[in-house]
Design an enzyme around this catalytic site. Structure first.
Site, PDB file in Angstrom:
ATOM      1  N   SER A  75       0.822  -1.194   0.000  1.00 15.89           N
ATOM      2  CA  SER A  75       0.000   0.000   0.000  1.00 15.89           C
ATOM      3  C   SER A  75       0.867   1.259   0.000  1.00 15.89           C
ATOM      4  O   SER A  75       1.619   1.494  -0.945  1.00 15.89           O
ATOM      5  CB  SER A  75      -0.966  -0.055   1.183  1.00 15.89           C
ATOM      6  OG  SER A  75      -2.015   0.864   1.042  1.00 15.89           O
ATOM      7  N   ASP A 124      -8.009  -5.581  -6.175  1.00 14.98           N
ATOM      8  CA  ASP A 124      -7.837  -4.329  -5.436  1.00 14.98           C
ATOM      9  C   ASP A 124      -8.066  -3.147  -6.368  1.00 14.98           C
ATOM     10  O   ASP A 124      -7.560  -3.130  -7.498  1.00 14.98           O
ATOM     11  CB  ASP A 124      -6.423  -4.261  -4.854  1.00 14.98           C
ATOM     12  CG  ASP A 124      -6.165  -2.987  -4.071  1.00 14.98           C
ATOM     13  OD1 ASP A 124      -7.093  -2.522  -3.390  1.00 14.98           O
ATOM     14  OD2 ASP A 124      -5.039  -2.466  -4.149  1.00 14.98           O
ATOM     15  N   CYS A 166      -5.070   0.508  -5.001  1.00 10.03           N
ATOM     16  CA  CYS A 166      -3.703   0.468  -5.553  1.00 10.03           C
ATOM     17  C   CYS A 166      -3.671  -0.651  -6.584  1.00 10.03           C
ATOM     18  O   CYS A 166      -2.991  -1.664  -6.414  1.00 10.03           O
ATOM     19  CB  CYS A 166      -2.668   0.237  -4.460  1.00 10.03           C
ATOM     20  SG  CYS A 166      -2.519   1.571  -3.265  1.00 10.03           S
ATOM     21  N   HIS A 192      -6.494  -6.201  -1.756  1.00 11.80           N
ATOM     22  CA  HIS A 192      -5.375  -5.346  -1.366  1.00 11.80           C
ATOM     23  C   HIS A 192      -4.324  -6.097  -0.550  1.00 11.80           C
ATOM     24  O   HIS A 192      -3.129  -5.896  -0.732  1.00 11.80           O
ATOM     25  CB  HIS A 192      -5.939  -4.184  -0.548  1.00 11.80           C
ATOM     26  CG  HIS A 192      -5.005  -3.055  -0.313  1.00 11.80           C
ATOM     27  ND1 HIS A 192      -4.530  -2.253  -1.329  1.00 11.80           N
ATOM     28  CD2 HIS A 192      -4.452  -2.567   0.833  1.00 11.80           C
ATOM     29  CE1 HIS A 192      -3.735  -1.317  -0.816  1.00 11.80           C
ATOM     30  NE2 HIS A 192      -3.670  -1.496   0.494  1.00 11.80           N
ATOM     31  N   GLU A 193      -4.766  -6.969   0.350  1.00 17.28           N
ATOM     32  CA  GLU A 193      -3.867  -7.719   1.221  1.00 17.28           C
ATOM     33  C   GLU A 193      -3.613  -9.104   0.626  1.00 17.28           C
ATOM     34  O   GLU A 193      -4.214 -10.102   1.011  1.00 17.28           O
ATOM     35  CB  GLU A 193      -4.455  -7.814   2.625  1.00 17.28           C
ATOM     36  CG  GLU A 193      -4.694  -6.447   3.262  1.00 17.28           C
ATOM     37  CD  GLU A 193      -5.307  -6.537   4.644  1.00 17.28           C
ATOM     38  OE1 GLU A 193      -5.307  -7.627   5.248  1.00 17.28           O
ATOM     39  OE2 GLU A 193      -5.795  -5.495   5.139  1.00 17.28           O
TER      40      GLU A 193
END
Length: 490
Positions: A209, A407, A410, A464-465
């Site tokens: 991130s 995601d 980003c 995202h993760e």
């Protein structure tokens, strides 16, 4: 823009106990070998609320470390040591760390650090939701062992920075990515003074991130400090930095604000805008956002120019696009009112019993506003770290740019644009190299390309993760990168 993803009970007691306890000098043979003068310090032991703490003062820097050994929290693999506590990196500046030995070959395994982003978000996110030794399965209230933890391969150090984030507490002097780096360096210097058995290990930085800012700057700063140590202009412990890995990073606003528009229209899950909206948003980007970003350069752009660019681009591009449909910006497949993954771990870390066991002295806050606002006031978000990232790749450090393809905040469109724009000897070849399938034990996990010491990877079915969604892929990628290898299918 936040890109992630209390009370100070006991602090005064800690100060009193520490002042009484810091009395014994650390002998030069403390660790079974000669300790260089710059690594010497004072060590003492105290008990608080029934838990034993070690306190070590680093003579060279005046930094103090206060930690608990083998708390029994999170990592329960027999024989695997862990340490959790605080490093004081300045006056009333207490930075939280949690270290886990490698489950395999700990005495020879490399060392890696993990930093979550924000700016101003805790690395306990990565520890408990992504790649740490334990995780919460199906919303359980207590954690269980994570078989895909990154400490399967490496010794892992998780850090809450800057001050005020996660368990870290005190006065926060950090206002930008550039001002954050020296405090992390100071923490690592004190860490090696207390744990010199790790000082000569190959060392990697992994982050996500806002780590698209943190990662390049930290790596560049560490390399500059190494050079100063070699010249004899400063005293310290050289870091054998070999790897930089960043997933779903925020690197370069010029490339990535445009990627918001393109990804919203043409991602592989569901289009969020129409063709005419896509054209309209691109026009807005070109006329209102781009010119202001061009006035905000990575270092020389004024705070006001960068803050203006950040606010304008958010108001004209990011904000409107994130509201065109009901979706979670961290996972386009999820609704906006059901953030994913679940944050079960937060209440666990805020429990008194857990805090006491691990030596935490401040109530856990995942992404507090105050540290973020300091970055916002300097326009740090709008500054590009592409040139810094390029210098890291040019130095020969093995570099991985990767992203989960669900995601939005980003997204991988922007990550690929950044990877293609990195200036290094293999840039043209990298741009011309087609992506191919990336597999784990024959199962497709994404697409990738690699030239020289730079690799790029898109991970299928991940938000995202990335390590939360695709743990087997993440662990394979982590291992290959920490081996200084180009990532490859298995």
């Amino acid at each position: 823009m936040i890109l992630t993803e209390g009370a100070l009970d006991g602090v005064e007691k800690m100060k009193i106990n520490n002042s009484l306890a810091l009395s014994s000098a650390l002998p030069a043979q403390e660790f079974g070998r000669d300790v260089a003068p710059e690594l010497r310090g004072k060590r003492s032991f105290v008990k608080r609320d029934g838990v034993d703490h070690t306190i070590f003062e680093h003579e060279a820097t005046g930094v103090k470390i206060d930690f608990v050994t083998n708390s029994g929290i999170c990592e329960t693999t027999p024989g695997v040591n862990q340490y959790s506590g605080y490093l004081s990196v300045g006056s009333n500046e207490n930075m939280w760390f949690w270290f886990f030995e490698a489950r395999n070959n700990a005495t020879t395994a490399p060392l890696a650090t993990w930093f979550n982003g924000g700016p101003g978000c805790s690395s306990m996110i990565g520890l408990f939701q992504e790649n740490g030794p334990c995780h919460f399965v199906n919303g359980d209230s207590t954690p269980s062992l994570n078989p895909y933890s990154f400490n399967e391969y490496a010794n892992m150090l998780y850090v809450d920075q800057p001050i005020g984030v996660g368990f870290s507490y005190g006065t926060d002097p950090v206002t930008s990515t550039v001002t954050a780096a020296p405090y992390v360096w100071k923490l690592l210097q004190a860490f090696f003074a207390q744990f010199p058995q790790y000082e000569s290990r190959e060392f990697g930085i992994f982050t996500e991130s806002y780590g698209g800012h943190y990662g390049p700057e930290f790596a560049s700063y560490f390399e500059s400090q190494n050079a100063a140590i070699a010249k004899g202009t400063i005293t310290g412990q050289n870091l054998s930095l070999i790897v930089l890995g960043i997933n779903n990073g925020w690197y370069d606003p010029i490339l990535q604000y445009k990627a918001y528009v393109d990804f919203s229209y043409n991602n592989t899950y569901t289009p969020l805008i129409t063709s005419s909206q896509h054209t309209s948003y691109l026009s807005t980007y070109t006329s209102s956002c781009l010119p202001l970003l061009q006035k905000c350069t990575s270092v020389t752009g004024s705070n006001s120019a960068c803050e203006n660019a950040d606010n304008t681009c958010y108001n004209d591009i990011e904000g409107p696009l994130s509201s065109v449909a009901d979706f979670d910006v961290y996972d386009i497949r999820e609704p906006s009112d059901d953030p994913y993954p679940p944050d079960t771990y937060v209440s666990y870390l805020q429990s008194t019993s857990v805090m006491t066991a691990i030596g935490a002295l401040s109530t856990y806050t995942e992404c507090p506003d105050a540290p973020y606002e300091k970055f916002a006031d300097t326009g740090d978000d709008a500054r590009s770290f592409l040139a810094t990232l390029s210098s890291v790749v040019q130095s020969g450090i093995t570099t991985l740019i990767w992203a989960g393809d669900a995601d939005w905040i980003c997204n991988w469109f922007g990550g690929l644009a950044v990877a293609d724009a990195i200036t290094y000897s293999g840039q043209s070849a990298f741009q011309d190299t087609p992506v191919t399938s990336y597999t784990v034990a024959g199962v497709a996990g994404g697409t990738f390309k690699t030239v020289g010491n730079l690799s790029w990877l898109r991970v299928f079915g991940a938000g995202h993760e990335v390590p939360y969604y695709q743990p087997a892929v993440a662990l394979q990628v982590f291992k290959q990168t920490m081996m200084k290898q180009a990532i490859s299918s298995t």
